[in-house]
Design a protein around this motif. Structure first.
Motif, PDB file in Angstrom:
ATOM      1  N   LEU A 100      17.762  31.062  77.161  1.00 30.97           N
ATOM      2  CA  LEU A 100      19.199  31.197  77.425  1.00 30.97           C
ATOM      3  C   LEU A 100      20.013  30.431  76.387  1.00 30.97           C
ATOM      4  O   LEU A 100      21.037  30.923  75.913  1.00 30.97           O
ATOM      5  N   ARG A 101      19.577  29.234  76.034  1.00 32.59           N
ATOM      6  CA  ARG A 101      20.276  28.435  75.023  1.00 32.59           C
ATOM      7  C   ARG A 101      20.218  29.118  73.654  1.00 32.59           C
ATOM      8  O   ARG A 101      21.186  29.104  72.902  1.00 32.59           O
ATOM      9  N   ALA A 102      19.075  29.730  73.326  1.00 29.63           N
ATOM     10  CA  ALA A 102      18.930  30.411  72.035  1.00 29.63           C
ATOM     11  C   ALA A 102      19.820  31.651  71.962  1.00 29.63           C
ATOM     12  O   ALA A 102      20.341  31.980  70.895  1.00 29.63           O
ATOM     13  N   VAL A 119      22.751  25.215  82.977  1.00 24.89           N
ATOM     14  CA  VAL A 119      22.228  26.545  83.297  1.00 24.89           C
ATOM     15  C   VAL A 119      22.076  26.666  84.809  1.00 24.89           C
ATOM     16  O   VAL A 119      21.402  25.843  85.431  1.00 24.89           O
ATOM     17  N   PRO A 120      22.683  27.680  85.424  1.00 28.60           N
ATOM     18  CA  PRO A 120      22.527  27.868  86.872  1.00 28.60           C
ATOM     19  C   PRO A 120      21.065  28.118  87.232  1.00 28.60           C
ATOM     20  O   PRO A 120      20.349  28.828  86.524  1.00 28.60           O
ATOM     21  N   VAL A 121      20.638  27.548  88.324  1.00 31.70           N
ATOM     22  CA  VAL A 121      19.230  27.595  88.711  1.00 31.70           C
ATOM     23  C   VAL A 121      18.736  29.018  88.936  1.00 31.70           C
ATOM     24  O   VAL A 121      17.567  29.314  88.682  1.00 31.70           O
ATOM     25  N   ASP A 122      19.603  29.938  89.389  1.00 33.86           N
ATOM     26  CA  ASP A 122      19.122  31.289  89.653  1.00 33.86           C
ATOM     27  C   ASP A 122      18.839  32.080  88.378  1.00 33.86           C
ATOM     28  O   ASP A 122      18.232  33.143  88.444  1.00 33.86           O
ATOM     29  N   LEU A 157       5.188  26.004  86.573  1.00 36.41           N
ATOM     30  CA  LEU A 157       6.566  26.346  86.932  1.00 36.41           C
ATOM     31  C   LEU A 157       7.546  25.562  86.061  1.00 36.41           C
ATOM     32  O   LEU A 157       8.529  26.121  85.560  1.00 36.41           O
ATOM     33  N   VAL A 158       7.271  24.278  85.867  1.00 35.63           N
ATOM     34  CA  VAL A 158       8.143  23.443  85.029  1.00 35.63           C
ATOM     35  C   VAL A 158       8.203  24.010  83.609  1.00 35.63           C
ATOM     36  O   VAL A 158       9.287  24.137  83.019  1.00 35.63           O
ATOM     37  N   ASP A 159       7.054  24.408  83.077  1.00 36.27           N
ATOM     38  CA  ASP A 159       7.012  24.980  81.725  1.00 36.27           C
ATOM     39  C   ASP A 159       7.761  26.312  81.663  1.00 36.27           C
ATOM     40  O   ASP A 159       8.470  26.586  80.693  1.00 36.27           O
ATOM     41  N   ALA A 160       7.601  27.145  82.702  1.00 34.62           N
ATOM     42  CA  ALA A 160       8.286  28.444  82.729  1.00 34.62           C
ATOM     43  C   ALA A 160       9.794  28.257  82.780  1.00 34.62           C
ATOM     44  O   ALA A 160      10.543  28.948  82.075  1.00 34.62           O
ATOM     45  N   VAL A 161      10.251  27.321  83.586  1.00 28.62           N
ATOM     46  CA  VAL A 161      11.690  27.058  83.687  1.00 28.62           C
ATOM     47  C   VAL A 161      12.228  26.523  82.363  1.00 28.62           C
ATOM     48  O   VAL A 161      13.288  26.954  81.891  1.00 28.62           O
ATOM     49  N   LYS A 162      11.499  25.613  81.732  1.00 36.51           N
ATOM     50  CA  LYS A 162      11.923  25.088  80.426  1.00 36.51           C
ATOM     51  C   LYS A 162      12.029  26.213  79.394  1.00 36.51           C
ATOM     52  O   LYS A 162      12.984  26.260  78.617  1.00 36.51           O
ATOM     53  N   ALA A 163      11.055  27.117  79.385  1.00 30.42           N
ATOM     54  CA  ALA A 163      11.072  28.234  78.432  1.00 30.42           C
ATOM     55  C   ALA A 163      12.269  29.156  78.701  1.00 30.42           C
ATOM     56  O   ALA A 163      12.908  29.646  77.765  1.00 30.42           O
TER      57      ALA A 163
END
Length: 193
Positions: A106-108, A117-120, A95-101
């Motif tokens: 979004l940043r890219a 970045v909003p959590v949703d 989950l941590v890796d998926a959220v980071k990706a």
């Protein structure tokens, strides 16, 4: 035993007819009469074509559109027949890796946006089908959408504001923006390069 078998069989048949046929037909008929749009799936029809439902998210990935919450359904995103979350706990490395990706994506897509970045925008809902995002998630994406479409950020934010739904009765839930309705409104307004 024979004296009990016949009444039990008759009662079983009556209750099966009542709960399996009569009650569902009555509820469905009442729903169609009182709430025809909702009973038909809250479908959004545009130009005679059904473009989606207000209740199920869609996979928008084009930078000219607002993006919804990630979907945890398989084999494709927003698969209504496979509703469910990822079941990954907050400390799970996957989950941590998926959220980071998702944050990196979004940043890219909008490198100049340094806002948090909003959590949703980086976590799936429990159903994996959520059609809504928070107003903060919509505003986070407004600059990217405006730049790609050749619109002003104020124009895009005005659309976000006009599509923001208040909590039910002012009490239940959170303010939300339906991504499909917002993107349809966006496609019907303003210039696009």
């Amino acid at each position: 035993m024979n004296n009990n078998f016949r009444p039990a069989l008759v009662l079983f048949a009556l209750l099966s007819a009542l709960t399996g046929l009569i009650y569902p037909m009555a509820v469905t008929g009442a729903a169609k009469a009182l709430f025809p749009s909702q009973a038909a799936g809250s479908l959004i029809v545009q130009g005679g074509n059904t473009v989606g439902s207000k209740l199920i998210g869609q996979n928008f990935s084009d930078p000219k559109h607002f993006w919804g919450r990630p979907s945890a359904t398989a084999p494709q995103p927003y698969n209504a027949s496979a509703s469910g979350g990822s079941n990954l706990g907050p400390l799970n490395p996957a989950l941590v890796d998926a959220v980071k990706a998702r944050v990196e994506a979004l940043r890219a897509a909008d490198p100049g946006n340094t806002a948090p970045v909003p959590v949703d925008l980086v976590t799936a809902s429990a159903s994996g089908l959520d059609p809504d995002i928070s107003p903060a998630a919509a505003r986070y994406q407004a600059a990217r959408v405006a730049r790609v479409r050749g619109m002003s950020v104020d124009q895009v934010n005005a659309l976000v504001t006009s599509h923001t739904q208040a909590p039910l009765w002012g009490l239940l839930g959170e303010a939300r923006v339906n991504v499909l309705a917002l993107n349809l409104a966006l496609d019907g307004s303003g210039p696009m390069r």
